[in-house]
Structure formats: structure tokens, C-alpha cells
Design an enzyme around this catalytic site. Structure first.
Site, PDB file in Angstrom:
ATOM      1  N   HIS A 121       0.752  -1.323  -0.413  1.00 49.97           N
ATOM      2  CA  HIS A 121       0.034   0.008   0.369  1.00 49.97           C
ATOM      3  C   HIS A 121       0.917   0.929   0.501  1.00 49.97           C
ATOM      4  O   HIS A 121       0.406   1.853  -1.051  1.00 49.97           O
ATOM      5  CB  HIS A 121      -0.625   0.163   1.382  1.00 49.97           C
ATOM      6  CG  HIS A 121      -2.171   0.941   0.930  1.00 49.97           C
ATOM      7  ND1 HIS A 121      -3.076   0.982   0.120  1.00 49.97           N
ATOM      8  CD2 HIS A 121      -2.137   2.133   1.785  1.00 49.97           C
ATOM      9  CE1 HIS A 121      -3.918   1.777   0.180  1.00 49.97           C
ATOM     10  NE2 HIS A 121      -3.477   2.752   1.293  1.00 49.97           N
ATOM     11  N   HIS A 138     -10.622   2.510  -1.130  1.00 56.07           N
ATOM     12  CA  HIS A 138     -10.828   2.267   0.740  1.00 56.07           C
ATOM     13  C   HIS A 138     -11.258   1.343   0.660  1.00 56.07           C
ATOM     14  O   HIS A 138     -12.185   0.913   1.413  1.00 56.07           O
ATOM     15  CB  HIS A 138     -11.703   3.167   1.137  1.00 56.07           C
ATOM     16  CG  HIS A 138     -10.850   3.697   2.456  1.00 56.07           C
ATOM     17  ND1 HIS A 138     -11.137   4.096   3.846  1.00 56.07           N
ATOM     18  CD2 HIS A 138      -9.226   4.670   2.947  1.00 56.07           C
ATOM     19  CE1 HIS A 138     -10.028   4.320   4.832  1.00 56.07           C
ATOM     20  NE2 HIS A 138      -9.237   4.662   3.894  1.00 56.07           N
ATOM     21  N   ARG A 159      -8.160  15.677   1.863  1.00 54.36           N
ATOM     22  CA  ARG A 159      -6.882  15.813   2.026  1.00 54.36           C
ATOM     23  C   ARG A 159      -5.740  16.019   1.164  1.00 54.36           C
ATOM     24  O   ARG A 159      -4.399  16.930   1.561  1.00 54.36           O
ATOM     25  CB  ARG A 159      -6.564  14.965   3.245  1.00 54.36           C
ATOM     26  CG  ARG A 159      -7.116  16.165   4.413  1.00 54.36           C
ATOM     27  CD  ARG A 159      -6.683  15.148   5.552  1.00 54.36           C
ATOM     28  NE  ARG A 159      -6.249  13.449   6.060  1.00 54.36           N
ATOM     29  CZ  ARG A 159      -7.905  12.306   6.015  1.00 54.36           C
ATOM     30  NH1 ARG A 159      -8.491  12.966   6.532  1.00 54.36           N
ATOM     31  NH2 ARG A 159      -7.010  11.194   6.746  1.00 54.36           N
TER      32      ARG A 159
END
Length: 762
Positions: free
Chosen positions: A62, A109, A130
Site C-alpha cells: 500500500h 478504501h 486531504r
């Protein structure tokens, strides 16, 4: 800055370890024996438990892309309007002229949403937002791409409701319009849904921030929410397949607060505008350990961090927990020394906590203290992609199922067609969960906040005006038919890119760049890695042909469980630019009497189509053939004709083929205008419902037909007059079907499949 332990000359033996770690400890954290050996070699000693935890998340797929980066580098990652190369910053940055740029990115996600769908999806939205505003860009749009199992499963319905609620809650509360997306349903996603979130922002090209740490002595500050135990090991959890009950993995899912993020947004943008920021990065995957290491490595610097100064939400947190926590709504910011008071005043204005937790150093080391002891001393470069993180070349071989998948019994298909009618097939397809209206979903999202949205979900692409550049706009969409990628990863990868581009062109936008979210199974499986390689190869060829470089994105491996592996799903987020928002069109027919024209070759390519799945029970066959040169001619010609004002509507032929495309153009007509189809060259089941590529249905006034004909002839673009807009029914192959009836089937199917008692449609 608060006083903290000074230890620029700490010896290796002085690093405090909570307990002795071993190769078995490393394996429990997801590292291999070889990786543990490499860590010991880098450090010249056995790592502390905190250090091992930091390596485990930073070297996870990841964060490090260790199994994918070599393939990703084959994609076109620079050129065009790109202002930063792919992977350089938190998001891609595209020059739109006038001193402005668009920042955009898509990320997954998936695993968190399978465990806790509301918070998993919500924090996916929060994280991607973000990524946008940490670059100094104000978010102006959000999109998503969602995949679930069949809705006959109660758990799937639970996941769908939760994910939609999470996306709507976070985006609506934060105040960003959710303007587009896609939803597919297939049994392969039963255990492992895909939740991909995309965001878009606007920024002045001279007012961007970089994720970098520079200047020895500059303070390192943490701003935003406190740090808790939520999300610990979220990055490494996203780097392995599910085994067992997802309920037992809830502690790895973060919890979001969109109202706190809204304040963080305003404080962040004002901080950047004040000129005190040296560098900034959001704390998403891997939390403090990721932001400190990546910012330090990018600036060839180090940091000295005191975890005793980190604001905590829970008592007794260890260094390991603080470093790996993925608590949401947090930023790490490096501020110019002596200007801390400016940063503090801005954050106080927005009621955003900010605390100095350390300083930048020039030795390249990440030195971390807890309770007066040094618990980590690691070279920053050893942790990151492009530095010391491992890079692997994985074995690959063609998937075993390919020959069987591509075998389509045409005689059985023809026999099934003989037992039904075209009307029955059309009505069934319009009610299929993949094709039917997703109004129940997107009506839960605020698509108008910000007043920039001109076209929202439900059409080919969303269209937004750019207030900073009057008259200009942009289009965005997400696209991928994963069934095509499963049948033919190379062609399917190409098709995902060109269909996303085609959808932008259909509203009048020029495709300029993509972001991607590559959702695949276990990369250690040679057949999965073959899917990945081939899909990347197809995407790269399409991006080079369309001149749409890759700005960045996300790789999500291990999307599988003990029972299911997902279809390879390289989701494409496409950005298109619009010079004049007056020259945009939508999918619905606009004017009675307009001519209906098919642009592109008529074909009966039925491989992998919805009609084959409907009639034969499985979507057998090869992916539809794709000719990149024909696709280029179609897109360039269509865009030119839209900009000339010759076209009233345009809609891409995709799932369900020509017949579904025509029906949707009627249903999406503001007046539910029908269509008399009187000139279809071939009205067979295969021609009407096959999913041949590079085709668009347009409508135009009869007065423009001669100009369109001449333009298409000169460009070498096939074009066929197939009907006329008018009435309140669709006349197809001699059968008249009321548009109101089709709309009822189309709009009501998802509500029925979700087993909802009632729904109010706006």
C-alpha cells in the site's frame, strides 16, 4: 518549541526496544524473512519493535508499491499539461491556463469499507480530499467508483447502504459536491467490495505546497485532530487478503469527522497562503511514520520527533501505536523557524489544534523519542519508494480461464434470442442492476454545493464551471468495465481509458489526463500478475494514443477472500477541459424533429456483453475489439462538432449496446422525448444489444445534417442516420414502447433490488 531529548549522536545500542524482535515477529507484521534480514543490514542491528512496525507499514504494498512500481513506470507519467510528474506529490496537477491548475486523484478504501462500510467509505472520501487540499487546492468536486456483489445477498445490501451513507455523510457535511461515479454489481465482489474515491480541486499555480521537509532546525508541527488507536496497521491490512470474519478487523478502520476536516481545510489553505509553510503532507495510510519518512526523504533531510508532544485521544499509547495510528483529519507541516506564532494564530482562528512535535535535521535520520528514550533511529531513505524500499519482479503467466472465457456459443445465443423479443430484452437490461438508474444513490449526495455543477451524476460525465476562469469548465468521470479486463486484460485496460475519454468528449470536453485506481487480487499469484501487467500495457497504449498522461493514483492488491477474487478492475478517473461551457451537451434528446445519428461502425460484437449474461447466464466471450485509430477519429470529430454547435445531444454506447443507449437518451430527455428508429442497417439482437466500441449516438437539427455528413466524410468517420426524435415512445424494430414505462423500469429497479419499501426521488 518545547524542550525534547537531544541525541544527534545516539549509538545503535541506545535505541530502546520494548522487547526483543525476531524474524517470526516480522512475519506476523507482514514482512518476509528476507525483508527482516535487509532491515537488520540497513540498521546494523536488530530493530526495535517500533522500528519493525514502521518498516512493516512503509514496506507494505500500500505504501511502497514494491510489487507494482516497475510496471507503473511503463505508463506515460509526464508531458501534456502536467505540472508535476506522477508520484511527485500527493495528487496530480494539470495546467488549465490563466495561472490556475487542477489537482485531482483517485484512491481506494476497499478493505476498510468491507469491514465497516459507513466509516470505511467516509474516511476514503476524507483521505482523498486531504490529498487535494494539502497541495493548496480547494476541493470543488468528488466522485466515486463502487463495486459490490449481487443484491440478492443481504450482506451486499448492507454494504451498499453503508457505503452510500458514508460517502454522502462525509461529502455533504464537508461541503464538496459529489458529482459523478459508477456502480457495478457482480458476484466476484461479494466478499471484497471496491470503494474508490476521487477528488478534484482548483489552485493557483504559484500557490501550491509540496510534501517536503527542508531546512535543519525548522519546526515540525502536527495540526488537526488528536491521535488515537483507530486505523493502526490499516496500510498493512490493505496489503493482504481477507481471512476470517471482517468484524474482527474493525480496529483497523479509521473514524472520520467531516466537520473537523472542513476546519482543517480552511486552516491549511490559509497557512499555505501565509507563506510560512516549507512542506506539508496529510496523515493517511501509515500515519506519522509515513508523513515523516516521505517528507524527509524527498528533502534529503531527517527529523527528530518527540512523541510525548503528540496530542493523544487515548491514554497509555505506545510509540508503536502513535507512529502507526491512522487517525483522521491530521496534517504534518514543516514551518519556517521563527514563524511558528503565525501558524499558531491561523490555526487558533479556525479552532484547529497545532503542536510542535520536533524539528528537521540534516543527517537523513528519523529519530523518534517516547518517554525520554529513543525508540526509532532509521535512515529516512530506507523506508520509501524510490529509496530503500524493496522492489520486486513477480512471476506471471496467462490466466488458465482465458480460453474457456473467450469461448462463446453463438448458436446457443441465437437460439435464446429466438425464444424472446427485443422489447423483453430491452426492458430486462434496463432493470439490470449494473445498467439501471442509480438515482437512489446519487440523490443522497449534494451535487450542487459550491454552485459550480452544470451536469451531475446520471450522464456521461459531470461538468463543472471554473469560476476563476469565466466561461471555462471541466468534465470528470470514472470508468472501467472490469468484465472486459477479466476476459482480455490488455484490451480491457485500453477500453477503460478510451471509454472514460469518450464520456468526457460526449459532454464537450477535451480529455487531458487520467488518474487511476488499480484494483487486483494477490500479486504473488502469477496469473493475477499477468492480468496486472497486461492491463497496464493496455492503459499505457491508450494513454499515449490519446495524449492523456497518468498523473498518479493508487494500486490496491489483495482484493480477494477465501472464496472470491475480484475481476481485475483498473478504474480510470478522467479529466477533460472545456474552453467554452456554452458548448456542452448532455445525453438526453433535446428537440423534437432532431435527427438521430450513430457515429462509428455498426457492429454485432457481443462478447462479454450484458445481453449474453442475460440470455446465457454468464458473460462469455472476448472483450469487444478496439481500434485506437478509429477511436481517435471518433473523439476528435465529435469534440470538434460539439464545439461548432452542431450537436444537440451525445451519448456513448456502452453496457447494453445501441438499444440501451437510445432508451437512456429518451429517458434522460427533459421532456421524455421518444425516438422513431427507422434506418437501422441491422436490427438483429446482436446489433442492437452488442457492446461494440467507438460508437456514440448524437442528435442534431436537420439543418446541420449536411455539415455533419461532410465533416464525417472528410474525417473518415462512419455515420448513419438511424431515426428521428419525437413522440413519447421508442419505436425499435417495429415495437413502440412508451418512454414513461421505460423510465419507471429504469428508475425503480435499484430500489426494488435493494428491498427498500419506499424512496422519494427529487
Amino acid at each position: 518549541m518545547s524542550e525534547q531529548p537531544q541525541s544527534t549522536e545516539v549509538s545503535s545500542s541506545s535505541v530502546y526496544s520494548e522487547f526483543t524482535v525476531s524474524v517470526e515477529t516480522a512475519k506476523q507484521l507482514g514482512l518476509s524473512a528476507a525483508e527482516f534480514e535487509k532491515i537488520c543490514e540497513v540498521l546494523g542491528r536488530t530493530p526495535s519493535y517500533t522500528e519493525l512496525g514502521v518498516y512493516s507499514v512503509m514496506w507494505s504494498e500500500h505504501c511502497s508499491y514494491k510489487n507494482s512500481i516497475l510496471q507503473l513506470k511503463t505508463l506515460p507519467r509526464s508531458g501534456g499539461r502536467m505540472l508535476v510528474e506522477a508520484g511527485e506529490e500527493n495528487a496530480g496537477l494539470i495546467d488549465i491556463g490563466g495561472g490556475y491548475a487542477i489537482a485531482f486523484k483517485i484512491e481506494s478504501h476497499n478493505h476498510p469499507s468491507a469491514i465497516e462500510p459507513v466509516e470505511g467509505a467516509a474516511t476514503g472520501v476524507g483521505g482523498i480530499l486531504r490529498d487535494i487540499f494539502t497541495m493548496g487546492a480547494r476541493p470543488v468536486a468528488a466522485l466515486n467508483s463502487l463495486r459490490f456483489g449481487e443484491l440478492t445477498s443481504a450482506r451486499t445490501r448492507y454494504l451498499v447502504k453503508g457505503v452510500v451513507k458514508g460517502i454522502g455523510h462525509y461529502g455533504n457535511a464537508f461541503g464538496v459536491p459529489t458529482v459523478g461515479g459508477e456502480i457495478y454489481f457482480d458476484s466476484c465482489y461479494t466478499d471484497n467490495p471496491l470503494v474508490n474515491a476521487m477528488a478534484v480541486g482548483i489552485v493557483k499555480t504559484d500557490a501550491t505546497a509540496s510534501a517536503i521537509a527542508e531546512g535543519a532546525g525548522n519546526p515540525v508541527m502536527i495540526m488537526g485532530s488528536g491521535t488515537g488507536r483507530d486505523g493502526i496497521h490499516g496500510a498493512s491490512m490493505a496489503s493482504k487478503e481477507f481471512s476470517g470474519d471482517p468484524q474482527n478487523m474493525r480496529p483497523t478502520v479509521q473514524v472520520g469527522d467531516p466537520f473537523a476536516e472542513k476546519l482543517l481545510l480552511e486552516a491549511t489553505l490559509e497557512l499555505i497562503q501565509s507563506g510560512v509553510v516549507v512542506g506539508m503532507q496529510d496523515m493517511g495510510a501509515a500515519g506519522i511514520c509515513c508523513s515523516t519518512s516521505e517528507m524527509s526523504a524527498k528533502g534529503n533531510a531527517g527529523m527528530r520527533i518527540n512523541l510525548d508532544l503528540v496530542p493523544l485521544r487515548e491514554q497509555g499509547m505506545s510509540a508503536y501505536e502513535i507512529m502507526l495510528s491512522e487517525s483522521q483529519e491530521r496534517m504534518l507541516v514543516v514551518v519556517e523557524k521563527g514563524k511558528e506564532h503565525i501558524a499558531q494564530a491561523i490555526c487558533e482562528k479556525w479552532d484547529v489544534p497545532i503542536t510542535t512535535i520536533g524539528e528537521v535535521t540534516d543527517d537523513g535520520l528519523l529519530e523518534v523519542y517516547r518517554n525520554g528514550s529513543c525508540v526509532q533511529r532509521i535512515p529516512a531513505q530506507s523506508l520509501v519508494l524510490g529509496g530503500g524500499a524493496p522492489v520486486y519482479v513477480r512471476e506471471w503467466k496467462e490466466a488458465f480461464y482465458i480460453a474457456e472465457q473467450r469461448t462463446l456459443d453463438r448458436a446457443a445465443f441465437d437460439a435464446a434470442c429466438a425464444r424472446t423479443t427485443k422489447r423483453a430484452v430491452l426492458e430486462s437490461l434496463l432493470q439490470s442492476t449494473t445498467i439501471c438508474s442509480k438515482r437512489w444513490v446519487y440523490e443522497q449526495y449534494d451535487s450542487q454545493v459550491g454552485t459550480n455543477t452544470m451536469q451531475r451524476s446520471g450522464g456521461d460525465a459531470a461538468v463543472l464551471r471554473i469560476k476563476e476562469l469565466p466561461g471555462q469548465g471541466f468534465a470528470v468521470c470514472t470508468d472501467c468495465n472490469s468484465r472486459y479486463v477479466y476476459a482480455n486484460p490488455y484490451v480491457g485496460g485500453m477500453t477503460a481509458v478510451v471509454e472514460a475519454a469518450r464520456n468526457c468528449v460526449c459532454v464537450g470536453a477535451e480529455p487531458v489526463a487520467i488518474t487511476n485506481c488499480l484494483n487486483f487480487g494477490n500479486p504473488y499469484d502469477p496469473e493475477v500478475y499477468w492480468q496486472f501487467r497486461e492491463a497496464i500495457r493496455g492503459m499505457g497504449d491508450a494513454c499515449r494514443a490519446l495524449n492523456t498522461p497518468v498523473t498518479g493514483g493508487n494500486v490496491s492488491f489483495h482484493n480477494e477472500s477465501q472464496h472470491h477474487a475480484v475481476f481485475p478492475t483498473p478504474t480510470i478517473g478522467m479529466l477533460g477541459l472545456i474552453d467554452d461551457v456554452q458548448h456542452t451537451v448532455s445525453a438526453g434528446f433535446r428537440h423534437s424533429g432532431d435527427m438521430v445519428v450513430l457515429l462509428g461502425d455498426q457492429s454485432d460484437d457481443i462478447g462479454c456483453s450484458e445481453v449474453v449474461k442475460l440470455l446465457l447466464g454468464a458473460a462469455k466471450g472476448d472483450a469487444p475489439m478496439l481500434d485506437l485509430q478509429k477511436e481517435l477519429v471518433l473523439q476528435r470529430s465529435l469534440l470538434a462538432m460539439i464545439r461548432k454547435g452542431w450537436i444537440s445531444s451525445a451519448h456513448d454506447c456502452s453496457e447494453g449496446g445501441l438499444a440501451v443507449c437510445l432508451a437512456e437518451s429518451c429517458i434522460q430527455s427533459p421532456e421524455l422525448l421518444g425516438c422513431e428508429c427507422h434506418s437501422v442497417v441491422d436490427d438483429s439482437f446482436a446489433a442492437l444489444f452488442g457492446e461494440a466500441q467507438s460508437r456514440v449516438v448524437i442528435s442534431c437539427s436537420p439543418e446541420r445534417w449536411s455539415e455533419i455528413q461532410a465533416y464525417c466524410l472528410e474525417a473518415g468517420l462512419a455515420h448513419t442516420h438511424i431515426g428521428t426524435v419525437g413522440g413519447q415512445s421508442l419505436n425499435m424494430s417495429g415495437e413502440h414502447i412508451a418512454i414513461a414505462d421505460l423510465q419507471a423500469l429504469y428508475d425503480g429497479a435499484l430500489v426494488k433490488a435493494m428491498d427498500l419499501e419506499h424512496m422519494v426521488l427529487g
